[in-house]
Design a protein around this motif. Structure first.
Motif, PDB file in Angstrom:
ATOM      1  N   CYS A  55       0.834  -1.207   0.000  1.00  0.00           N
ATOM      2  CA  CYS A  55       0.000   0.000   0.000  1.00  0.00           C
ATOM      3  C   CYS A  55       0.868   1.258   0.000  1.00  0.00           C
ATOM      4  N   LEU A  56       1.937   1.239   0.779  1.00  0.00           N
ATOM      5  CA  LEU A  56       2.852   2.388   0.804  1.00  0.00           C
ATOM      6  C   LEU A  56       3.515   2.583  -0.553  1.00  0.00           C
ATOM      7  N   TRP A  57       3.953   1.483  -1.171  1.00  0.00           N
ATOM      8  CA  TRP A  57       4.531   1.592  -2.508  1.00  0.00           C
ATOM      9  C   TRP A  57       3.480   2.080  -3.515  1.00  0.00           C
ATOM     10  N   GLY A  58       2.247   1.645  -3.336  1.00  0.00           N
ATOM     11  CA  GLY A  58       1.197   2.036  -4.269  1.00  0.00           C
ATOM     12  C   GLY A  58       0.863   3.507  -4.214  1.00  0.00           C
ATOM     13  N   ILE A  59       0.890   4.092  -3.006  1.00  0.00           N
ATOM     14  CA  ILE A  59       0.536   5.518  -2.865  1.00  0.00           C
ATOM     15  C   ILE A  59       1.753   6.428  -2.937  1.00  0.00           C
ATOM     16  N   LEU A  60       2.918   5.850  -3.235  1.00  0.00           N
ATOM     17  CA  LEU A  60       4.138   6.660  -3.319  1.00  0.00           C
ATOM     18  C   LEU A  60       4.023   7.830  -4.296  1.00  0.00           C
ATOM     19  N   PRO A  61       3.299   7.679  -5.431  1.00  0.00           N
ATOM     20  CA  PRO A  61       3.140   8.840  -6.325  1.00  0.00           C
ATOM     21  C   PRO A  61       2.565  10.062  -5.620  1.00  0.00           C
ATOM     22  N   VAL A  62       1.684   9.853  -4.645  1.00  0.00           N
ATOM     23  CA  VAL A  62       1.105  10.983  -3.915  1.00  0.00           C
ATOM     24  C   VAL A  62       2.209  11.767  -3.211  1.00  0.00           C
ATOM     25  N   TYR A  63       3.176  11.054  -2.665  1.00  0.00           N
ATOM     26  CA  TYR A  63       4.281  11.713  -1.948  1.00  0.00           C
ATOM     27  C   TYR A  63       5.120  12.549  -2.906  1.00  0.00           C
ATOM     28  N   TRP A  64       5.480  11.968  -4.048  1.00  0.00           N
ATOM     29  CA  TRP A  64       6.312  12.718  -4.995  1.00  0.00           C
ATOM     30  C   TRP A  64       5.540  13.873  -5.622  1.00  0.00           C
ATOM     31  N   LYS A  65       4.229  13.760  -5.707  1.00  0.00           N
ATOM     32  CA  LYS A  65       3.418  14.873  -6.229  1.00  0.00           C
ATOM     33  C   LYS A  65       3.494  16.095  -5.309  1.00  0.00           C
ATOM     34  N   LEU A  66       3.791  15.871  -4.020  1.00  0.00           N
ATOM     35  CA  LEU A  66       3.949  16.997  -3.091  1.00  0.00           C
ATOM     36  C   LEU A  66       5.159  17.844  -3.451  1.00  0.00           C
ATOM     37  N   LEU A  67       6.061  17.255  -4.248  1.00  0.00           N
ATOM     38  CA  LEU A  67       7.289  17.952  -4.640  1.00  0.00           C
ATOM     39  C   LEU A  67       7.254  18.333  -6.114  1.00  0.00           C
ATOM     40  N   GLN A  68       6.068  18.634  -6.609  1.00  0.00           N
ATOM     41  CA  GLN A  68       5.867  18.910  -8.025  1.00  0.00           C
ATOM     42  C   GLN A  68       6.778  20.019  -8.548  1.00  0.00           C
ATOM     43  N   GLU A  69       7.114  20.989  -7.681  1.00  0.00           N
ATOM     44  CA  GLU A  69       7.930  22.123  -8.111  1.00  0.00           C
ATOM     45  C   GLU A  69       9.426  21.841  -8.033  1.00  0.00           C
ATOM     46  N   VAL A  70       9.802  20.695  -7.480  1.00  0.00           N
ATOM     47  CA  VAL A  70      11.220  20.340  -7.351  1.00  0.00           C
ATOM     48  C   VAL A  70      11.605  19.424  -8.512  1.00  0.00           C
ATOM     49  N   PRO A  71      12.695  19.710  -9.230  1.00  0.00           N
ATOM     50  CA  PRO A  71      13.109  18.852 -10.343  1.00  0.00           C
ATOM     51  C   PRO A  71      13.349  17.412  -9.896  1.00  0.00           C
ATOM     52  N   ALA A  72      13.033  16.475 -10.777  1.00  0.00           N
ATOM     53  CA  ALA A  72      13.123  15.053 -10.435  1.00  0.00           C
ATOM     54  C   ALA A  72      14.528  14.657  -9.998  1.00  0.00           C
ATOM     55  N   LEU A  73      15.551  15.187 -10.652  1.00  0.00           N
ATOM     56  CA  LEU A  73      16.921  14.819 -10.320  1.00  0.00           C
ATOM     57  C   LEU A  73      17.297  15.296  -8.917  1.00  0.00           C
ATOM     58  N   GLU A  74      16.787  16.441  -8.520  1.00  0.00           N
ATOM     59  CA  GLU A  74      17.055  16.930  -7.169  1.00  0.00           C
ATOM     60  C   GLU A  74      16.334  16.064  -6.121  1.00  0.00           C
ATOM     61  N   ILE A  75      15.110  15.646  -6.440  1.00  0.00           N
ATOM     62  CA  ILE A  75      14.389  14.740  -5.542  1.00  0.00           C
ATOM     63  C   ILE A  75      15.155  13.437  -5.397  1.00  0.00           C
TER      64      ILE A  75
END
Length: 294
Positions: A17-37
């Motif tokens: 379930c945690l792996w499944g909802i992981l996109p929600v977590y990364w969406k919180l960082l929408q303004e941060v470039p993927a490489l920096e994340i």
């Protein structure tokens, strides 16, 4: 229900379930470039797991297993290759989530078990039975449908499936615990991650300089978000039969698929339905082949 079995189910549901909802977590960082994340994910994962090693009294075990890994060229090279493979996997996943391609990430993790079967045949000379071969063919047909209908390879899906299957293959020759493995993988990449963040800071583009406090906290939390489901999965794998663990793994991409379509409004066309349908059929064949062996 047996206590250990029930506990294993809880651990497994928690992990997937945690792996499944992981996109929600990364969406919180929408303004941060993927490489920096990605850089932050490696750094803070290393920090989080280090404190876990201290808290659980397993630092000596880590040092002993590390010496064993780097005691031979074969295992040292495998660990480095695993770190590189998971770097690409994490990076592609984070970028895809930010780019609004969660449905494609879901497809990738549906395909992954079938790619692992194929890799077992190619690299480990494992023999496929008729059901497993049919499962792989179904997945290939699903990918071909996307290729023909959309005019391009679903590279996000294929890349995620291949990099994670390659990562899993490498882990077969690295005899270490989950904590040691993730600690070494993150440590190997952390110097590059720190160097990248320093480079960003020289031009004032680092999120620690320009981001708000919530963004910074979410970046720091990437370590716990990465390690927690892995630890739950480790507990699950120890307490449950492999066929149950294998069946539960489809929970994660299913959650991601529903998130992509119903929460973030990504398109799910007839082409997607046909392609996913072939992959799901392949997974049915694969799951039945695993159950039949038990």
């Amino acid at each position: 229900m047996d206590k250990n079995y029930r506990q294993g189910i809880i651990y497994g549901l928690g992990a997937y379930c945690l792996w499944g909802i992981l996109p929600v977590y990364w969406k919180l960082l929408q303004e941060v470039p993927a490489l920096e994340i990605l850089a932050n994910r490696f750094i803070w994962s290393a920090v989080f797991v280090f404190f876990l090693l201290l808290a659980t009294g397993k630092l000596k075990v880590f040092l002993s297993e590390t010496a064993s890994v780097f005691g031979t060229v074969k295992t040292a090279a495998a660990m480095l290759a695993a770190a590189v493979a998971i770097s690409f996997n994490w990076g592609i996943f984070i970028w895809a989530v930010e780019a609004g391609r969660i449905v494609e990430t879901s497809m990738g993790y549906y395909i992954n078990p079938l790619v692992s079967v194929l890799f077992g045949m190619i690299f480990l000379r494992e023999r496929l039975d008729k059901l497993q071969l049919t499962a792989v063919i179904c997945a290939v047909v699903g990918i071909v449908i996307m290729l023909v209908k959309n005019g391009s390879l679903p590279w996000v899906s294929v890349s995620l499936a291949v990099t994670f299957a390659f990562y899993a293959l490498l882990k077969k020759i690295i005899p270490v615990s989950a904590l040691t493995s993730i600690m070494l993988e993150t440590l190997l990449i952390t110097p590059l991650a720190l160097g990248y963040l320093y480079y960003l800071s020289t031009s004032g583009n680092c999120s620690y300089q320009s981001g708000n406090w919530l963004t910074i906290l979410v970046l720091i939390g990437a370590g716990a978000v990465t390690a927690t489901p892995l630890l739950l999965f480790t507990g699950c794998a120890k307490l449950l039969p492999l066929k149950i663990v294998g069946f539960m793994q489809y929970l994660s991409p299913t959650i991601s698929l529903f998130l992509g379509v119903f929460v973030y409004g990504e398109s799910f066309t007839v082409t997607h339905l046909l392609s996913f349908g072939c992959i799901w059929l392949g997974l049915l064949f694969f799951t039945w082949s695993q159950i039949r062996l038990k």
